[in-house]
Design a protein around this motif. Sequence first.
Motif, PDB file in Angstrom:
ATOM      1  N   ARG A  34       1.246  58.263  10.004  1.00  0.00           N
ATOM      2  CA  ARG A  34       0.783  59.482  10.667  1.00  0.00           C
ATOM      3  C   ARG A  34       1.556  60.699  10.159  1.00  0.00           C
ATOM      4  O   ARG A  34       1.087  61.827  10.286  1.00  0.00           O
ATOM      5  CB  ARG A  34       0.965  59.346  12.180  1.00  0.00           C
ATOM      6  N   ASP A  50      -4.120  57.903  10.901  1.00  0.00           N
ATOM      7  CA  ASP A  50      -3.847  57.482  12.276  1.00  0.00           C
ATOM      8  C   ASP A  50      -4.982  56.551  12.658  1.00  0.00           C
ATOM      9  O   ASP A  50      -6.154  56.964  12.662  1.00  0.00           O
ATOM     10  CB  ASP A  50      -3.798  58.696  13.196  1.00  0.00           C
ATOM     11  N   LYS A  52      -6.071  55.639  15.285  1.00  0.00           N
ATOM     12  CA  LYS A  52      -6.825  56.091  16.451  1.00  0.00           C
ATOM     13  C   LYS A  52      -7.732  57.280  16.121  1.00  0.00           C
ATOM     14  O   LYS A  52      -8.484  57.739  16.974  1.00  0.00           O
ATOM     15  CB  LYS A  52      -5.860  56.461  17.590  1.00  0.00           C
ATOM     16  N   ASP A  53      -7.637  57.781  14.895  1.00  0.00           N
ATOM     17  CA  ASP A  53      -8.407  58.952  14.462  1.00  0.00           C
ATOM     18  C   ASP A  53      -9.331  58.541  13.321  1.00  0.00           C
ATOM     19  O   ASP A  53      -8.898  58.397  12.173  1.00  0.00           O
ATOM     20  CB  ASP A  53      -7.437  60.054  14.017  1.00  0.00           C
ATOM     21  N   GLU A  54     -10.622  58.346  13.631  1.00  0.00           N
ATOM     22  CA  GLU A  54     -11.555  57.835  12.631  1.00  0.00           C
ATOM     23  C   GLU A  54     -11.704  58.770  11.430  1.00  0.00           C
ATOM     24  O   GLU A  54     -11.946  58.315  10.312  1.00  0.00           O
ATOM     25  CB  GLU A  54     -12.921  57.574  13.278  1.00  0.00           C
ATOM     26  N   ALA A  55     -11.558  60.073  11.644  1.00  0.00           N
ATOM     27  CA  ALA A  55     -11.686  61.027  10.544  1.00  0.00           C
ATOM     28  C   ALA A  55     -10.593  60.814   9.500  1.00  0.00           C
ATOM     29  O   ALA A  55     -10.854  60.889   8.286  1.00  0.00           O
ATOM     30  CB  ALA A  55     -11.649  62.460  11.077  1.00  0.00           C
ATOM     31  N   THR A  56      -9.366  60.537   9.951  1.00  0.00           N
ATOM     32  CA  THR A  56      -8.275  60.322   8.997  1.00  0.00           C
ATOM     33  C   THR A  56      -8.468  59.010   8.237  1.00  0.00           C
ATOM     34  O   THR A  56      -8.107  58.908   7.062  1.00  0.00           O
ATOM     35  CB  THR A  56      -6.904  60.302   9.707  1.00  0.00           C
ATOM     36  N   ASP A  99      -5.751  50.932  21.896  1.00  0.00           N
ATOM     37  CA  ASP A  99      -6.322  51.830  20.884  1.00  0.00           C
ATOM     38  C   ASP A  99      -5.642  51.629  19.531  1.00  0.00           C
ATOM     39  O   ASP A  99      -6.285  51.719  18.487  1.00  0.00           O
ATOM     40  CB  ASP A  99      -6.163  53.289  21.318  1.00  0.00           C
ATOM     41  N   THR A 100      -4.339  51.344  19.551  1.00  0.00           N
ATOM     42  CA  THR A 100      -3.592  51.153  18.307  1.00  0.00           C
ATOM     43  C   THR A 100      -3.731  49.734  17.772  1.00  0.00           C
ATOM     44  O   THR A 100      -4.044  49.525  16.599  1.00  0.00           O
ATOM     45  CB  THR A 100      -2.097  51.468  18.532  1.00  0.00           C
ATOM     46  N   ASN A 107     -11.506  50.149  13.679  1.00  0.00           N
ATOM     47  CA  ASN A 107     -11.874  51.389  13.002  1.00  0.00           C
ATOM     48  C   ASN A 107     -11.680  51.284  11.494  1.00  0.00           C
ATOM     49  O   ASN A 107     -12.521  51.729  10.709  1.00  0.00           O
ATOM     50  CB  ASN A 107     -11.033  52.556  13.536  1.00  0.00           C
TER      51      ASN A 107
END
Length: 267
Positions: A34, A50, A52-56, A99-100, A107
């Motif tokens: 991250r 990350d 938890k962040d699909e865009a990344t 989530d992690t 994801n």
Amino acid sequence: MSKVVLITGGSSGIGKSIGEFLKEKGYIVYGTSRSPEKYADSKFPILALDVKDEATITNTVNTIIDKEGKLDIVVNNAGAGITGPIEETPNDEIKNNFDTNFFGPINVIKAVLPQMRKQNSGLIINVTSIAGYMGLPYRGIYSASKGALELLTEAFRMEIKDFGIYMTNVAPGDFATNIAAGRYHAPLLDDSPYKKPYGDTLELMNNHVDNGSDPDMMAKAVYKIINTKNPKVHYKVGEFMQKFSIVLKRILPDKVYEKLLMNHYKL
């Protein structure tokens, strides 16, 4: 051609050891963090991601594919520890851990499958935990999140087999890493009915990590799996008794096994 490897959480601990070992063996390795700017001295590139962040995730996967033209191996290593009495663990922290440790790998898998399907090849290695095979006291949420990932892999690998893609679990025991430093600890409350047993168990858990195995053991195990033609569903890596505890759970009556765990944790 050298195989291209993506390792989530590749900046420290087990992920770093796997990355350095594979790079020495001639693989093209990318790790993630991250905060990649903290790891400018890494022996392989660390990209921003990350789980938890699909865009990344999409951005990093596309960056690797654009540069290398393929993605052969993904090691879902990013994870987070959590301890505490389940009753006193905030729901937000429980959700954050799932989530992690659970939704995060999902994801990543969803992001890499289209490319692997296009290649008609690929290997996804999910790093779980021996703790995922049993409900451990004051680590119940962690056990549940890693156990869920184990079961998910069993189903997933059957769904993707027609595409030439393999998936497997690797469950480590206690390794000498910095996981305890980044772990969420439910606070030891003075008025808690769990204060003494939780405090004693927490101390025992931290000692296990401090005296854990060398992470290079995991690196060698992953290298061996990569070079296995048809990987197994489950692999366990760690000290003999940690791996044997899974066997005992399978063969002993539930209450006998529960008693062994309680004796181990002095509960």
